[in-house]
Scaffold this motif. Structure first.
Motif, PDB file in Angstrom:
ATOM      1  N   ILE A 150       0.862  -1.107  -0.044  1.00  0.00           N
ATOM      2  CA  ILE A 150      -0.017   0.155  -0.131  1.00  0.00           C
ATOM      3  C   ILE A 150       0.924   1.233   0.123  1.00  0.00           C
ATOM      4  CG2 ILE A 150      -1.887  -1.112   1.200  1.00  0.00           C
ATOM      5  CD1 ILE A 150      -1.008   0.193   3.582  1.00  0.00           C
ATOM      6  N   TYR A 151       0.183   2.355  -0.478  1.00  0.00           N
ATOM      7  CA  TYR A 151       0.998   3.660  -0.365  1.00  0.00           C
ATOM      8  C   TYR A 151       1.353   4.045   0.763  1.00  0.00           C
ATOM      9  CZ  TYR A 151      -0.130   3.560  -5.520  1.00  0.00           C
ATOM     10  OH  TYR A 151      -0.403   3.320  -7.092  1.00  0.00           O
ATOM     11  N   TYR A 152       2.649   4.646   1.024  1.00  0.00           N
ATOM     12  CA  TYR A 152       3.157   5.315   2.096  1.00  0.00           C
ATOM     13  C   TYR A 152       3.549   6.630   1.772  1.00  0.00           C
ATOM     14  CZ  TYR A 152       2.495   2.079   6.086  1.00  0.00           C
ATOM     15  OH  TYR A 152       2.137   0.936   6.974  1.00  0.00           O
ATOM     16  N   ILE A 153       3.597   7.619   2.597  1.00  0.00           N
ATOM     17  CA  ILE A 153       4.488   9.036   2.201  1.00  0.00           C
ATOM     18  C   ILE A 153       5.171   9.296   3.468  1.00  0.00           C
ATOM     19  CG2 ILE A 153       2.428  10.077   2.826  1.00  0.00           C
ATOM     20  CD1 ILE A 153       3.246  12.325   0.886  1.00  0.00           C
ATOM     21  N   LYS A 154       6.436   9.531   3.130  1.00  0.00           N
ATOM     22  CA  LYS A 154       7.388   9.932   4.465  1.00  0.00           C
ATOM     23  C   LYS A 154       8.392  10.745   3.715  1.00  0.00           C
ATOM     24  CE  LYS A 154       5.370   6.847   6.970  1.00  0.00           C
ATOM     25  NZ  LYS A 154       4.259   7.100   8.217  1.00  0.00           N
ATOM     26  N   ARG A 155       9.350  11.155   4.483  1.00  0.00           N
ATOM     27  CA  ARG A 155      10.359  12.370   4.104  1.00  0.00           C
ATOM     28  C   ARG A 155      11.756  11.234   3.913  1.00  0.00           C
ATOM     29  NH1 ARG A 155      10.614  17.532   3.800  1.00  0.00           N
ATOM     30  NH2 ARG A 155       8.872  17.863   4.946  1.00  0.00           N
ATOM     31  N   VAL A 156      12.574  11.737   2.970  1.00  0.00           N
ATOM     32  CA  VAL A 156      13.757  11.096   2.906  1.00  0.00           C
ATOM     33  C   VAL A 156      14.627  11.545   3.880  1.00  0.00           C
ATOM     34  CG1 VAL A 156      15.622  10.400   1.322  1.00  0.00           C
ATOM     35  CG2 VAL A 156      13.285  10.556   0.381  1.00  0.00           C
ATOM     36  N   VAL A 157      15.170  10.715   4.747  1.00  0.00           N
ATOM     37  CA  VAL A 157      16.384  11.421   5.513  1.00  0.00           C
ATOM     38  C   VAL A 157      17.594  10.610   5.671  1.00  0.00           C
ATOM     39  CG1 VAL A 157      14.671  12.021   7.282  1.00  0.00           C
ATOM     40  CG2 VAL A 157      15.665   9.806   7.781  1.00  0.00           C
ATOM     41  N   GLY A 158      17.714   9.483   4.841  1.00  0.00           N
ATOM     42  CA  GLY A 158      18.943   8.641   4.683  1.00  0.00           C
ATOM     43  C   GLY A 158      19.144   8.178   3.356  1.00  0.00           C
ATOM     44  N   LEU A 159      20.244   8.713   2.914  1.00  0.00           N
ATOM     45  CA  LEU A 159      20.419   8.098   1.274  1.00  0.00           C
ATOM     46  C   LEU A 159      21.365   6.682   1.507  1.00  0.00           C
ATOM     47  CD1 LEU A 159      21.502  11.269  -0.311  1.00  0.00           C
ATOM     48  CD2 LEU A 159      19.293  10.163  -0.094  1.00  0.00           C
ATOM     49  N   PRO A 160      21.525   5.995   0.317  1.00  0.00           N
ATOM     50  CA  PRO A 160      22.355   4.544   0.492  1.00  0.00           C
ATOM     51  C   PRO A 160      23.689   5.008   0.811  1.00  0.00           C
ATOM     52  CG  PRO A 160      21.179   5.000  -1.733  1.00  0.00           C
ATOM     53  CD  PRO A 160      20.822   6.162  -1.095  1.00  0.00           C
ATOM     54  N   GLY A 161      24.167   3.983   1.750  1.00  0.00           N
ATOM     55  CA  GLY A 161      25.592   4.166   2.508  1.00  0.00           C
ATOM     56  C   GLY A 161      25.543   5.208   3.727  1.00  0.00           C
ATOM     57  N   ASP A 162      24.310   5.793   4.047  1.00  0.00           N
ATOM     58  CA  ASP A 162      24.439   6.799   5.459  1.00  0.00           C
ATOM     59  C   ASP A 162      24.171   5.941   6.596  1.00  0.00           C
ATOM     60  OD1 ASP A 162      24.394   9.160   3.797  1.00  0.00           O
ATOM     61  OD2 ASP A 162      22.494   9.653   3.814  1.00  0.00           O
ATOM     62  N   GLU A 163      24.920   6.498   7.476  1.00  0.00           N
ATOM     63  CA  GLU A 163      24.883   5.779   8.858  1.00  0.00           C
ATOM     64  C   GLU A 163      23.724   6.773   9.807  1.00  0.00           C
ATOM     65  OE1 GLU A 163      27.308   4.443  12.641  1.00  0.00           O
ATOM     66  OE2 GLU A 163      28.222   5.374  10.760  1.00  0.00           O
ATOM     67  N   ILE A 164      22.586   6.205  10.158  1.00  0.00           N
ATOM     68  CA  ILE A 164      21.623   7.122  10.875  1.00  0.00           C
ATOM     69  C   ILE A 164      21.671   6.788  12.302  1.00  0.00           C
ATOM     70  CG2 ILE A 164      19.050   7.532  10.653  1.00  0.00           C
ATOM     71  CD1 ILE A 164      20.673   8.535   8.113  1.00  0.00           C
ATOM     72  N   HIS A 165      21.514   7.795  12.959  1.00  0.00           N
ATOM     73  CA  HIS A 165      21.278   7.779  14.403  1.00  0.00           C
ATOM     74  C   HIS A 165      20.243   8.631  15.138  1.00  0.00           C
ATOM     75  CE1 HIS A 165      25.129   5.657  15.240  1.00  0.00           C
ATOM     76  NE2 HIS A 165      25.675   6.372  14.351  1.00  0.00           N
ATOM     77  N   TYR A 166      19.266   8.144  15.666  1.00  0.00           N
ATOM     78  CA  TYR A 166      17.989   8.917  16.114  1.00  0.00           C
ATOM     79  C   TYR A 166      17.968   8.767  17.727  1.00  0.00           C
ATOM     80  CZ  TYR A 166      13.801  11.622  15.567  1.00  0.00           C
ATOM     81  OH  TYR A 166      12.664  12.328  15.915  1.00  0.00           O
ATOM     82  N   ILE A 167      18.441   9.804  18.346  1.00  0.00           N
ATOM     83  CA  ILE A 167      18.461   9.771  19.758  1.00  0.00           C
ATOM     84  C   ILE A 167      17.640  10.886  20.477  1.00  0.00           C
ATOM     85  CG2 ILE A 167      20.094   9.794  21.750  1.00  0.00           C
ATOM     86  CD1 ILE A 167      22.303   8.900  19.820  1.00  0.00           C
ATOM     87  N   ASN A 168      16.656  10.417  21.344  1.00  0.00           N
ATOM     88  CA  ASN A 168      15.769  11.481  22.034  1.00  0.00           C
ATOM     89  C   ASN A 168      15.211  12.654  20.833  1.00  0.00           C
ATOM     90  OD1 ASN A 168      15.705  10.138  24.374  1.00  0.00           O
ATOM     91  ND2 ASN A 168      17.917  11.206  24.883  1.00  0.00           N
ATOM     92  N   ASN A 169      14.775  12.099  19.738  1.00  0.00           N
ATOM     93  CA  ASN A 169      14.106  12.903  18.833  1.00  0.00           C
ATOM     94  C   ASN A 169      15.022  13.916  18.131  1.00  0.00           C
ATOM     95  OD1 ASN A 169      11.594  12.614  18.153  1.00  0.00           O
ATOM     96  ND2 ASN A 169      10.637  12.967  20.120  1.00  0.00           N
TER      97      ASN A 169
END
Length: 280
Positions: A150-169
């Protein structure tokens, strides 16, 4: 049950087009012969006689009469074909069903999605046949998540190869903190959430976060595989996104959301155009 509208549209175009071609190359010949026979039968008729004129008109109409499948197919095929081309390769409309992108997008927003900016894809099978651009950090994108069709809509925050950390918003991309600026604390008397302006490597956008981080916002780390994109909703504590079900493969991309063209809460309300504009 979710209806696969692109598949239904392709089937309707194929069936109506096939009937139109069958009529053009086969069935129409029979009608032309029948019309010729009527013309021959009334070749010497006196059309000043109303009775004879009426008989001729009725006979010719009966000879040229198309069956209902042919009549409907010839009427609807051009319209369906144009709609298929527009939706598949140019622009497709969507309605926002959830609050996961608040404050950028609200429930009831009707948006337009650019179907060609990330490459031309065949309808239904979604195979890319012409590469144009790649998604960029900060884009608002429509896609199919890895776990649902099904369709979803979100924002791109990480590109291929990126290292993502999300800590306390707070979002970190490749070790760099994405700056946030407070816009509002709501409700003012006893704030429960905050509206922030977040800078995603130069792309400014609004986001919403709870004062007390939710389950997916406390701590997490991910490495985005090649050919994948890490997606997050702007309503960070009320969004099911890549933090929960992982990055999105490139082949699941549908297009880039670029504009709001209408807002309509429900069938019992009137449409509003106050939110019309570009999606940031």
């Amino acid at each position: 049950m979710d209806i696969n509208f692109p598949l239904v549209l392709v089937i309707l175009v194929f069936v109506s087009g096939a009937i139109w071609l069958l009529d053009h190359f086969t069935l129409a010949k029979g009608r032309r012969k029948a019309i010729a026979a009527v013309e021959s039968q009334f070749a010497e008729a006196d059309f000043d006689d109303d009775t004879i004129k009426l008989a001729y008109d009725q006979a010719r109409q009966a000879a040229s009469q198309e069956s209902w499948p042919v009549e409907y197919s010839k009427s609807f095929f051009p319209v369906l074909f144009v709609v298929l081309i527009l939706r598949s390769f140019l622009v497709e409309p969507f309605q926002i069903p959830s609050g996961s992108m608040i404050p950028t997008l609200k429930i009831g927003d009707f948006i337009l999605v650019n179907k060609y900016t990330y490459g031309i894809r065949l309808p239904v099978v979604r195979t890319k046949v012409w590469d144009i651009n790649q998604p960029e950090r900060g884009d608002v994108m429509v896609f199919f998540p890895p776990h649902k069709s099904i369709y979803y809509i979100k924002r791109v925050v990480g590109l291929p190869g990126d290292e993502i950390h999300y800590i306390n918003n707070v979002l970190y991309v490749n070790g760099e903190k994405m700056p946030q600026t407070l816009l509002a604390s709501l409700p003012p008397a006893a704030p429960q959430y905050q509206i922030m302006s977040e800078n995603l490597g130069g792309v400014e956008h609004a986001m919403r976060k709870n004062v007390i981080p939710g389950r997916l916002s406390r701590e997490g780390s991910w490495i985005v595989p090649e050919g994948h994109y890490f997606m997050m909703g702007d309503n960070r504590d009320n969004s099911s996104d890549s933090r929960e079900w992982g990055p999105v493969p490139e082949e699941n991309i549908v297009g880039k959301a670029f504009a709001i063209w209408m807002h309509w809460d429900s069938l019992l309300s009137l449409p509003s155009f106050k939110r019309v504009g570009e999606i940031q």
